[in-house]
Design an enzyme around this catalytic site. Structure first.
Site, PDB file in Angstrom:
ATOM      1  N   PHE A  16       0.637  -1.101   0.045  1.00 34.60           N
ATOM      2  CA  PHE A  16      -0.195  -0.489  -0.145  1.00 34.60           C
ATOM      3  C   PHE A  16       1.123   1.246  -0.036  1.00 34.60           C
ATOM      4  O   PHE A  16       0.915   1.933   0.800  1.00 34.60           O
ATOM      5  CB  PHE A  16      -1.256   0.567   1.345  1.00 34.60           C
ATOM      6  CG  PHE A  16      -1.371  -1.177   1.233  1.00 34.60           C
ATOM      7  CD1 PHE A  16      -2.291  -1.889   0.342  1.00 34.60           C
ATOM      8  CD2 PHE A  16      -1.480  -2.514   2.599  1.00 34.60           C
ATOM      9  CE1 PHE A  16      -3.153  -2.902   0.520  1.00 34.60           C
ATOM     10  CE2 PHE A  16      -2.134  -3.280   2.486  1.00 34.60           C
ATOM     11  CZ  PHE A  16      -2.796  -3.522   2.272  1.00 34.60           C
ATOM     12  N   GLY A  17       1.597   2.069  -0.705  1.00 33.59           N
ATOM     13  CA  GLY A  17       2.199   2.793  -1.015  1.00 33.59           C
ATOM     14  C   GLY A  17       3.270   2.449  -0.849  1.00 33.59           C
ATOM     15  O   GLY A  17       3.853   2.162  -0.759  1.00 33.59           O
ATOM     16  N   LYS A  42       4.072   5.237   6.975  1.00 29.18           N
ATOM     17  CA  LYS A  42       3.423   4.510   6.256  1.00 29.18           C
ATOM     18  C   LYS A  42       2.372   5.577   5.146  1.00 29.18           C
ATOM     19  O   LYS A  42       1.620   5.941   5.668  1.00 29.18           O
ATOM     20  CB  LYS A  42       2.938   3.487   6.771  1.00 29.18           C
ATOM     21  CG  LYS A  42       2.134   2.502   5.463  1.00 29.18           C
ATOM     22  CD  LYS A  42       2.259   1.025   6.161  1.00 29.18           C
ATOM     23  CE  LYS A  42       1.824  -0.299   5.636  1.00 29.18           C
ATOM     24  NZ  LYS A  42       2.091  -1.275   6.726  1.00 29.18           N
ATOM     25  N   ASP A  45      -0.089 -12.268   7.602  1.00 33.93           N
ATOM     26  CA  ASP A  45       1.241 -12.256   6.930  1.00 33.93           C
ATOM     27  C   ASP A  45       2.912 -11.871   6.700  1.00 33.93           C
ATOM     28  O   ASP A  45       3.902 -10.858   6.712  1.00 33.93           O
ATOM     29  CB  ASP A  45       1.310 -10.464   5.843  1.00 33.93           C
ATOM     30  CG  ASP A  45       1.891  -9.766   4.316  1.00 33.93           C
ATOM     31  OD1 ASP A  45       2.569 -11.520   3.843  1.00 33.93           O
ATOM     32  OD2 ASP A  45       2.001  -9.140   3.903  1.00 33.93           O
TER      33      ASP A  45
END
Ligand code: ADP
Ligand code: MG
Length: 503
Positions: A222-223, A238, A339
């Site tokens: 995400f970016g 983030k 994850d």
């Protein structure tokens, strides 16, 4: 339109015959005018005004209602009071003639008729009884009015201004920074005082908005992730794109789970969503770790045996904390990461790790015995997916299933780590798990064939057997990789085993 300025001078001369009305005369006019007036568009508080030509006034302050004894008759006065007059208490004349009065704060709230207590009774009452019957209800009415206006109207109420400042606007950077506290101190102060696992939103926003971004340090799903500075301290930011708002919200929510804070879970500082007019910037601010991810670190460093144990123990401790349910009012739900991989683990300056990127994590609600979000179970990184995810046999209704998939991934991370353990200068190069069995960007099918059909696992080399600690690490990996998830070790078990090897 504020008519109160024209009303009050009249009010000050309220003994003038022509400016007062009897209750009967007033109530007919008042009722008719309310209906006429509410159809008009207007922003202020509307009040009955007996001294205005159209019998309505508008103010940002309060409606006034009073009754007094004039020549032996009850005389009513209704008007507007401006905020300025409220502050100066001009609206509270001490004329002994005025026996009942009140301020109220909703449209036409002064459209009620006040009456004086019967004179005979009045004169026989003692001062205490008078106070209870007149002052207390009037005082309570005024108080209720103020509370109501503060809650319902967000404009001119001086009380509300204070509240608005607290809630909506960031504290001045100055006040936050001039406290001389580091982010760690702020977090310690504010989270140990019972505000859960996050700083108050106001403080989060204030910190986020005074960060200066320096350079990008990572890129993920995400970016981008940036290094920034807040009050001289490094922080990681983030930045999510606006279309990933749900991921931003989810990750912020997980990080702020009560009791989540742990030295081996990335220290969350702030979440902020800032609308710049064109798009919304979504930020997650966390502690910055200059070594970056374990993946980055292992690519350019080897590690001693002790170093391996310390790193591995810290990851297992962080994961054990994440997985653990803490029961109690300040309890913590069990959380599965989903994850776990070397790119989502950061290396701290002190040679331990912090688990990061909680965006895909799920929480277990022990009251309903449910997982907190409808789960798309095939999330995460394919290379690190447990066999039961790859062949779609995972029981998604059981948090234990998700914890077990984390343990499988943890075994792979340990494998990456131990390969970089240098004994007498001998070590392997850095490699991703299954590097020699699947293509560089493997599909689920590629992984399934290897992990489920062929039941292959990363190779545990013979040289690890020559060192007791590495032999133990090899054994742990083996017990993390069982096809049967229920047979795998728990994070707590791994943590305990590794603790015994710590010098
Ligand atoms: P994504 O959800 O996009 O995968 P991550 O949180 O995993 O984002 O971060 C991507 C990368 O950015 C990490 O692999 C790491 O290299 C770097 N990074 C993230 N957070 C930090 C941090 N707090 N300190 C240093 N580097 C970080
Ligand atoms: Mg990531």
């Amino acid at each position: 339109m504020n008519l109160s300025g024209t009303v009050l001078p009249y009010f000050a001369e309220s003994s003038t015959e022509s400016l007062v009305m009897t209750p009967q005369r007033y109530s007919k006019v008042g009722t008719a005018l309310i209906f006429l007036y509410v159809t008009q568009l207007s922003t202020g508080l509307k009040c009955i005004c007996l001294v205005c030509t159209n019998h309505i006034c508008e103010t940002e302050g309060a409606c006034w209602n009073s009754v007094m004894l004039l020549n032996g008759k009850e005389e009513v006065l209704k008007s507007c009071v401006s905020p300025h007059q409220m502050k100066g208490q001009i609206f509270c004349p001490s004329s002994s003639n005025i026996l009942r009065r009140e301020c109220c704060f909703t449209d036409f709230c002064n459209n009620i008729t006040l009456h004086l207590p019967k004179v005979g009774n009045l004169s026989s009452w003692g001062p205490l009884k008078l106070a209870v019957v007149i002052v207390v209800p009037v005082g309570l009415l005024c108080l209720a009015g103020i509370v109501a206006i503060c809650t319902l109207r967000d404009q001119q109420c001086p009380y509300n201004k204070i509240k608005k400042h607290d809630v909506e606007e960031p504290l001045s950077d100055h006040s936050l920074m001039s406290s001389g506290k580091s982010i760690k101190d702020l977090i310690f102060d504010l989270t140990t005082s019972g505000s859960g696992s996050g700083l108050p939103l106001l403080v989060q926003r204030t910190i986020a908005r005074s960060i200066v971004l320096h350079e990008t340090i990572g890129k993920g799903r995400f970016g981008e992730v940036w290094r920034g500075k807040w009050s001289g301290e490094d922080v990681a930011v983030k930045i999510f794109s606006s279309r990933d708002e749900r991921s931003w919200f989810r990750e912020a929510e997980i990080y702020q789970t009560i009791m989540l804070r742990h030295e081996h879970i990335l220290g969350f500082i702030a979440a902020d969503n800032k609308d710049n007019g064109t798009w919304t910037q979504l930020w997650l601010v966390s502690e910055y770790h200059e070594h970056g991810s374990l993946f980055d670190y292992l690519n350019c460093h080897t590690v001693s045996v002790d170093g391996v144990i310390i790193l591995a123990l810290s990851i297992a401790s962080g994961l054990a904390h994440l997985h653990m349910e803490i029961i109690g009012t300040q309890g913590k739900p069990a959380i599965a990461h989903r994850d776990l991989k070397s790119k989502n683990i950061l290396v701290k300056k002190n040679g331990t790790c912090a688990i990061a990127d909680l965006g895909l994590a799920v929480k277990h609600d022990s009251v309903t015995n449910m997982i907190d979000i409808p789960s798309n179970h095939r999330v995460g990184t394919k290379r690190y997916m447990a066999p039961e995810i790859l062949d779609d046999k995972i029981n998604i209704n059981n948090i234990e299933s998700f914890k077990r998939t984390d343990i499988y991934s943890l075994g792979l991370v340990f494998w990456e780590l131990v390969r970089r353990c240098s004994i007498r200068g001998i070590h392997d190069d850095y490699q991703l798990p299954y590097y020699d069995m699947v293509p560089s960007d493997p599909s689920i099918e590629d992984m399934r064939k290897v992990v489920c059909d062929q039941k292959l696992r990363p190779n545990i080399p013979n040289q690890w057997q020559s060192c007791e600690a590495l032999r133990m690490m090899g054994k742990i990996m083996h017990e993390c990789w069982y096809a049967n998830g229920a047979a795998r070790l728990t994070a707590l078990r791994i943590k305990k085993t590794l603790s015994a090897y710590r010098n």
